[in-house]
Design an enzyme around this catalytic site. Structure first.
Site, PDB file in Angstrom:
ATOM      1  N   ASP A  84       0.830  -1.205   0.000  1.00 53.92           N
ATOM      2  CA  ASP A  84       0.000   0.000   0.000  1.00 53.92           C
ATOM      3  C   ASP A  84       0.865   1.255   0.000  1.00 53.92           C
ATOM      4  OD1 ASP A  84      -2.048   1.823   0.383  1.00 53.92           O
ATOM      5  OD2 ASP A  84      -2.150   1.475   2.546  1.00 53.92           O
ATOM      6  N   ASP A 271      -2.015   6.147  -4.642  1.00 50.30           N
ATOM      7  CA  ASP A 271      -2.275   5.198  -3.561  1.00 50.30           C
ATOM      8  C   ASP A 271      -2.671   3.845  -4.143  1.00 50.30           C
ATOM      9  OD1 ASP A 271      -3.088   3.812  -1.370  1.00 50.30           O
ATOM     10  OD2 ASP A 271      -4.715   5.166  -0.820  1.00 50.30           O
TER      11      ASP A 271
END
Ligand SMILES: *[C@@H]1O[C@H](CO)[C@@H](O)[C@H](O)[C@H]1NC(C)=O
Ligand SMILES: *[C@@H]1O[C@H](CO)[C@@H](O)[C@H](O)[C@H]1NC(C)=O
Ligand SMILES: *[C@@H]1O[C@H](CO)[C@@H](O)[C@H](O)[C@H]1NC(C)=O
Ligand SMILES: *[C@@H]1O[C@H](CO)[C@@H](O)[C@H](O)[C@H]1NC(C)=O
Ligand SMILES: *[C@@H]1O[C@H](CO)[C@@H](O)[C@H](O)[C@H]1NC(C)=O
Length: 389
Positions: A84, A271
């Site tokens: 992530d 992201d």
């Protein structure tokens, strides 16, 4: 998943503690092919080869997240994590978590001879979550207990790595087919910082393909040039962007058109743990106005928009996000029309949700952009590279 630091003091605490560690750990880049190292330096610090980890796609009609295995402890226990780029720590379900984590494989620290219980407890709240729906309040919240253990990725091993055991989680995490999250922010932390100090080049690359294509992977410490043709285009992070992967965008286009609102300069966060796109309300409205007047806010889920499902699949909705490369040339990252439909709303399946959510104060793109490019996340040079796939 994105930890919105300005709003959430818990994130702020975690991040600032780690920034201190990262500042010391940020290494110099080692150019494996071109650098002629003195013999003594080679003996002191042998370069590590990159490692590639296959990724599975969490697919629910829409590509939501890509996740793969790391190992934790001695003997190693396999732990599946989302890599992530929107967060910066490692946390995963543990046997300390009760029924809330019953859907996840749980790490058992009592079975690891190298586990150290740091004992401090904290929580982390994410402002973007696992699916395509907006985050409401603190519905993506993890309760954590700090520890340290050996973390291995492929055949590379990082001893005494800081991590967090999940001891409780909100119900929204229950559907995840993975156990945790490995933060991969723009300041190397955890196992990645350790491997860099052992000689791994300080970059990683993502190949997060659509479900129909498969074979997604993350290469840590290198670039898998077999996964794209043509050249990578690099753009530098703005000065002072700290641990956030962000690039400045001078302009947005929809179907080749732009407007005054879309011509404003903005910083856009990248992201890998978020599937939808977030823009401030005025920007979201301006983008949708160029796609169809029938796309309207879906009031049952504030921040989302939708349109009748029977109208959505034929709408042209090509979004070009403009950037400037390191050499000063403009380039676009393009989101094709096929990304517009992220599926029917639970409360009204005749209405399909569209991919842009309104979120004032933040511009953020994720999987819906990244899956159309091979992306290089160059921590050492504070830049990102893209090549079409
Ligand atoms: C992760 O490891 C498990 C076995 O522990 C395996 O079943 C799964 O396919 C692996 N996932 C990926 C994405 O390689
Ligand atoms: C790890 O595996 C890679 C490729 O499989 C190999 O090139 C490399 O030498 C291995 N590294 C170590 C430290 O064993
Ligand atoms: C876990 O969190 C939930 C709220 O998400 C709370 O209701 C529950 O009491 C917590 N469980 C434990 C064991 O702390
Ligand atoms: C890639 O870069 C090389 C060297 O700068 C150039 O010769 C080549 O034409 C480029 N290829 C593409 C597809 O742009
Ligand atoms: C970016 O996209 C816009 C709209 O389609 C187009 O006008 C522009 O030429 C593109 N820029 C580059 C560098 O390709």
């Amino acid at each position: 998943m994105f930890c919105f630091k300005r709003l959430l003091s818990f994130c702020l605490l975690l991040v600032s503690a780690q920034t201190l560690v990262a500042a010391q750990a940020v290494p110099q880049t080692i150019h494996l092919q071109s650098r002629v190292a003195p013999v003594q330096a080679t003996l002191r610090r042998r370069a590590l080869n990159p490692v590639t980890v296959p990724l599975a796609d969490f697919f629910l009609g829409t590509d939501l997240q890509w996740f793969g295995n790391i190992s934790v402890g001695t003997p190693p226990q396999s732990v599946s994590v989302v890599f992530d780029t929107g967060s910066s720590s490692l946390e995963f379900a543990s046997t300390l978590c009760g029924t809330a984590c019953n859907n996840q494989v749980k790490f058992d620290s009592s079975k690891s001879s190298t586990f150290v219980d740091v004992g401090t407890t904290s929580s982390i709240t994410f402002s973007t979550g696992v699916g395509v729906d907006p985050v409401i309040g603190a519905n993506y919240r993890l309760t954590l207990r700090a520890g340290r253990d050996t973390v291995s990725v492929g055949n590379l091993s990082a001893p005494a790595t800081s991590l967090f055991l999940i001891t409780n989680q909100t119900a929204k995490f229950g559907i995840d087919p993975f156990s945790g999250i490995q933060g991969m922010s723009a300041r190397a932390q955890g196992f990645f910082a350790s491997l860099i100090s052992q000689g791994l080049p300080s970059l990683f690359s993502l190949f997060v393909t659509p479900n129909a294509v498969g074979h997604a992977e993350i290469t840590i410490g290198g670039i898998d040039t077999t996964k794209f043709t043509g050249n990578l285009t690099f753009a530098s992070l703005p000065a002072g962007s700290s641990s956030t992967w962000v690039l400045n965008s001078p302009q947005l286009f929809v179907n080749g058109k732009s407007t005054t609102v879309l011509k404003a300069s903005r910083n856009i966060i990248f992201d890998s743990g978020t599937s939808n796109i977030l823009f401030p309300t005025a920007t979201a409205n301006a983008l949708y106005a160029l796609i169809s007047p029938n796309i309207v806010p879906h009031t049952a889920e504030p921040g989302t928009y939708g349109i009748a499902c029977n109208l959505i699949n034929t709408l042209p909705a090509v979004i070009d996000i403009g950037f400037i490369s390191q050499s000063g040339a403009p380039f676009n990252l393009t989101i094709p029309s096929s990304e517009l439909n992220v599926g029917p709303f639970a409360d009204n399946p005749a209405i399909c949700q569209t991919l842009i959510n309104a979120f004032d104060g933040l511009s953020l793109v994720g999987g819906s952009v990244l899956k159309h490019y091979y992306s290089v996340w160059d921590v050492g040079n504070q830049r990102m590279g893209f090549a079409p796939i």
